[in-house]
Design a protein around this motif. Structure first.
Motif, PDB file in Angstrom:
ATOM      1  N   VAL A 160      87.443  33.001  89.088  1.00 29.96           N
ATOM      2  CA  VAL A 160      86.623  33.978  88.381  1.00 29.96           C
ATOM      3  C   VAL A 160      85.641  34.547  89.397  1.00 29.96           C
ATOM      4  CG1 VAL A 160      85.215  34.437  86.346  1.00 29.96           C
ATOM      5  CG2 VAL A 160      86.777  32.487  86.343  1.00 29.96           C
ATOM      6  N   ARG A 161      85.493  35.859  89.408  1.00 30.62           N
ATOM      7  CA  ARG A 161      84.676  36.502  90.438  1.00 30.62           C
ATOM      8  C   ARG A 161      83.239  36.731  89.966  1.00 30.62           C
ATOM      9  NH1 ARG A 161      87.648  37.732  94.686  1.00 30.62           N
ATOM     10  NH2 ARG A 161      89.907  38.000  94.464  1.00 30.62           N
ATOM     11  N   ALA A 162      82.340  36.822  90.926  1.00 31.60           N
ATOM     12  CA  ALA A 162      80.944  37.133  90.616  1.00 31.60           C
ATOM     13  C   ALA A 162      80.875  38.426  89.821  1.00 31.60           C
ATOM     14  CB  ALA A 162      80.146  37.271  91.911  1.00 31.60           C
ATOM     15  N   GLY A 163      80.028  38.425  88.796  1.00 30.63           N
ATOM     16  CA  GLY A 163      79.885  39.597  87.940  1.00 30.63           C
ATOM     17  C   GLY A 163      80.762  39.561  86.716  1.00 30.63           C
ATOM     18  N   GLU A 164      81.642  38.551  86.625  1.00 29.53           N
ATOM     19  CA  GLU A 164      82.507  38.437  85.459  1.00 29.53           C
ATOM     20  C   GLU A 164      81.944  37.428  84.476  1.00 29.53           C
ATOM     21  OE1 GLU A 164      86.426  37.501  86.825  1.00 29.53           O
ATOM     22  OE2 GLU A 164      86.788  39.506  87.613  1.00 29.53           O
ATOM     23  N   ARG A 165      82.284  37.634  83.206  1.00 28.92           N
ATOM     24  CA  ARG A 165      81.819  36.753  82.129  1.00 28.92           C
ATOM     25  C   ARG A 165      82.736  35.548  82.008  1.00 28.92           C
ATOM     26  NH1 ARG A 165      82.842  35.996  76.544  1.00 28.92           N
ATOM     27  NH2 ARG A 165      80.947  35.630  75.302  1.00 28.92           N
ATOM     28  N   LEU A 166      82.139  34.394  81.772  1.00 26.10           N
ATOM     29  CA  LEU A 166      82.914  33.182  81.542  1.00 26.10           C
ATOM     30  C   LEU A 166      83.254  33.071  80.060  1.00 26.10           C
ATOM     31  CD1 LEU A 166      81.241  30.423  83.754  1.00 26.10           C
ATOM     32  CD2 LEU A 166      83.590  31.236  83.910  1.00 26.10           C
ATOM     33  N   GLY A 167      84.321  33.745  79.667  1.00 32.12           N
ATOM     34  CA  GLY A 167      84.828  33.617  78.316  1.00 32.12           C
ATOM     35  C   GLY A 167      85.770  32.436  78.208  1.00 32.12           C
ATOM     36  N   ALA A 168      86.431  32.316  77.068  1.00 26.62           N
ATOM     37  CA  ALA A 168      87.314  31.171  76.824  1.00 26.62           C
ATOM     38  C   ALA A 168      88.435  31.103  77.859  1.00 26.62           C
ATOM     39  CB  ALA A 168      87.896  31.260  75.416  1.00 26.62           C
ATOM     40  N   PHE A 169      89.071  32.236  78.162  1.00 27.05           N
ATOM     41  CA  PHE A 169      90.177  32.237  79.119  1.00 27.05           C
ATOM     42  C   PHE A 169      89.687  31.844  80.509  1.00 27.05           C
ATOM     43  CE2 PHE A 169      92.779  35.686  76.668  1.00 27.05           C
ATOM     44  CZ  PHE A 169      92.908  34.803  75.608  1.00 27.05           C
ATOM     45  N   GLN A 170      88.509  32.358  80.886  1.00 30.53           N
ATOM     46  CA  GLN A 170      87.983  32.087  82.223  1.00 30.53           C
ATOM     47  C   GLN A 170      87.571  30.619  82.361  1.00 30.53           C
ATOM     48  OE1 GLN A 170      86.992  34.788  80.316  1.00 30.53           O
ATOM     49  NE2 GLN A 170      88.363  36.157  81.447  1.00 30.53           N
ATOM     50  N   VAL A 171      86.972  30.053  81.316  1.00 36.96           N
ATOM     51  CA  VAL A 171      86.602  28.638  81.356  1.00 36.96           C
ATOM     52  C   VAL A 171      87.855  27.774  81.481  1.00 36.96           C
ATOM     53  CG1 VAL A 171      85.658  26.737  79.986  1.00 36.96           C
ATOM     54  CG2 VAL A 171      84.404  28.890  80.150  1.00 36.96           C
ATOM     55  N   ALA A 172      88.892  28.106  80.702  1.00 34.15           N
ATOM     56  CA  ALA A 172      90.129  27.332  80.764  1.00 34.15           C
ATOM     57  C   ALA A 172      90.735  27.379  82.163  1.00 34.15           C
ATOM     58  CB  ALA A 172      91.126  27.865  79.736  1.00 34.15           C
ATOM     59  N   ALA A 173      90.756  28.575  82.774  1.00 37.78           N
ATOM     60  CA  ALA A 173      91.321  28.709  84.113  1.00 37.78           C
ATOM     61  C   ALA A 173      90.509  27.918  85.128  1.00 37.78           C
ATOM     62  CB  ALA A 173      91.380  30.181  84.513  1.00 37.78           C
ATOM     63  N   ALA A 174      89.174  27.963  84.989  1.00 38.62           N
ATOM     64  CA  ALA A 174      88.316  27.242  85.928  1.00 38.62           C
ATOM     65  C   ALA A 174      88.512  25.735  85.814  1.00 38.62           C
ATOM     66  CB  ALA A 174      86.855  27.616  85.680  1.00 38.62           C
ATOM     67  N   VAL A 175      88.579  25.240  84.583  1.00 41.16           N
ATOM     68  CA  VAL A 175      88.803  23.809  84.385  1.00 41.16           C
ATOM     69  C   VAL A 175      90.153  23.399  84.958  1.00 41.16           C
ATOM     70  CG1 VAL A 175      89.178  22.022  82.644  1.00 41.16           C
ATOM     71  CG2 VAL A 175      87.282  23.630  82.385  1.00 41.16           C
TER      72      VAL A 175
END
Length: 415
Positions: A160-175
């Motif tokens: 996830v890049r700087a300036g982007e929101r940590l939504g459900a999809f982004q949290v899942a990808a990060a985890v």
């Protein structure tokens, strides 16, 4: 940028003044779960590959492709099952020619295997597949149904890049990428203040000359949807001293933004104008838009941004979307600060205000590609009932005299 008629500012000019005053808020390190809905201040990079290891995409058998390349229903290939690999094991059994391992989806693929044969392509069922299996259909190629390590991303890649929101999809990808902590911007702290001696608290009995304060709940929810924290919701009478007092309270709560509704026009009882006009901190302007013509904006000595919005509910909704929401997202360092837009065909005719850009609460059909007013009452800023049906705002340029059915209209989507 073209100037608006009658000495009014254009929407773009007013928005530029707002955004010029925005300074991104400080960042902080948060656990990935606690950071949900926040904005990244630095890229979140993968701690490990996705997938972590070669694994099976199917329930079936891990095989050497050369052993089964000629398998068919007429000429099945028999293999000896030497291992059983349910999900969660770390075994890496050796497979000699003519040997296979029964394997479940997600299990690590043996190093000696280069293809997976699904259960559906073998004879027999689960009960009799631990000794010998007959392959009835060859895999399409070597590598069939094998998920390769790092096929999605590799350690060190930006998830996830700087300036982007940590939504459900982004949290899942990060985890999934092994990220446990991220650097995010602090959520803006916002005070919401409705002005008007006529206002009733939500749920109070209606009375002649009094109206429910729908602006407070409207803004409280809109602020939350913009990923900001509401630190104060207040309702004050049409008195400049009351506005000064609630401003001081908001500042004491370290509010980054104070949003007033009502009291910004040129009438006799305009408490926001009375509290700030002439002080140099807050400027009052006429903007060439409908609804939302009277606008106030400024920066207090504390650094808090102050917005003064008109009092009618549709004006509040429009003004928030056009000016306040972009500012809240800019404070968070968000890359995208504007709502998505599209172009749709009007399936009804409606009138427009002369010389002002219109923001009309609208119903859209994205399948049919059409837009129409959300209320039959027109575009009056007091028509709050139509907001319940609105999923967008139709945006009509100031030089358009009327909208006819079949006209192509720019639309701001809000849901």
């Amino acid at each position: 940028m073209s100037a608006a008629p009658g000495g009014r500012r254009t929407v773009e000019e007013q928005l530029a003044r707002v955004l010029d005053a925005v300074r991104p808020l400080p960042s902080e390190i948060q656990s990935i779960r606690a950071a949900a809905s926040r904005t990244l201040a630095a890229d979140a990079t993968a701690a490990h590959d996705i997938p972590l290891f070669d694994n099976s995409a199917m329930d079936g058998f891990a095989v050497r492709f050369a052993d089964v390349a000629t398998a068919s229903a007429d000429t099945p290939v028999a293999l000896r099952v030497v291992a059983d690999l349910p999900a969660g094991v770390s075994d890496d059994p050796a497979l000699a020619s003519g040997e296979t391992a029964r394997i479940m989806t997600g299990s690590p693929t043996p190093s000696d295997a280069d293809a997976i044969v699904p259960f559906e392509d073998t004879a027999g069922g689960l009960a009799d597949s631990l000794g010998e299996v007959r392959v009835l259909r060859a895999p399409a190629k070597a590598g069939a149904f094998v998920r390769r390590r790092g096929a999605d991303l590799s350690a060190g890649d930006s998830v996830v890049r700087a300036g982007e929101r940590l939504g459900a999809f982004q949290v899942a990808a990060a985890v999934a990428a092994g990220i446990s902590e991220v650097t995010v911007t602090r959520a803006p702290r916002v005070a919401v203040v409705s002005t008007g001696s006529e206002l009733l608290a939500p749920g109070d009995s209606a009375a002649r000359g009094r109206i429910p304060d729908s602006n407070g709940p409207l803004l409280e929810l809109l602020v939350g949807e913009a990923d900001a924290d509401v630190v104060l919701v207040a309702r004050v009478a049409d008195e400049a001293d009351a506005v000064r007092a609630v401003t001081a309270e908001a500042v004491s709560l370290d509010a980054d933004v104070i949003v007033f509704t009502g009291g910004v026009s040129a009438g006799a009882y305009e408490p926001v104008r009375g509290a700030f006009d002439g002080g140099g901190e807050v400027e009052f302007a006429s903007v060439a838009m409908q609804p939302g013509k009277p606008q106030a904006f400024g920066v207090l000595d504390s650094g808090a941004l102050v917005f003064g919005l008109p009092g009618n509910p549709v004006s509040v909704a429009v003004s928030f979307e056009v000016f306040v929401r972009p500012a809240l997202l800019a404070l968070q360092g968000r890359t995208a600060i504007h709502r998505p837009r599209t172009s749709l065909i009007a399936d009804a005719a409606w009138s427009t205000p002369p010389g002002r850009r219109q923001y009309l609460p609208a119903v859209v059909d994205l399948v049919a590609g059409t837009v129409r007013p959300a209320t039959s009452g027109g575009s009056g800023s007091h028509l709050a009932g139509g907001l319940a049906r609105a999923r967008a705002f139709a945006i009509v340029p100031a030089d358009v005299e009327a909208v006819a059915g079949g006209d192509r209209i720019d639309v701001m989507l809000v849901e």
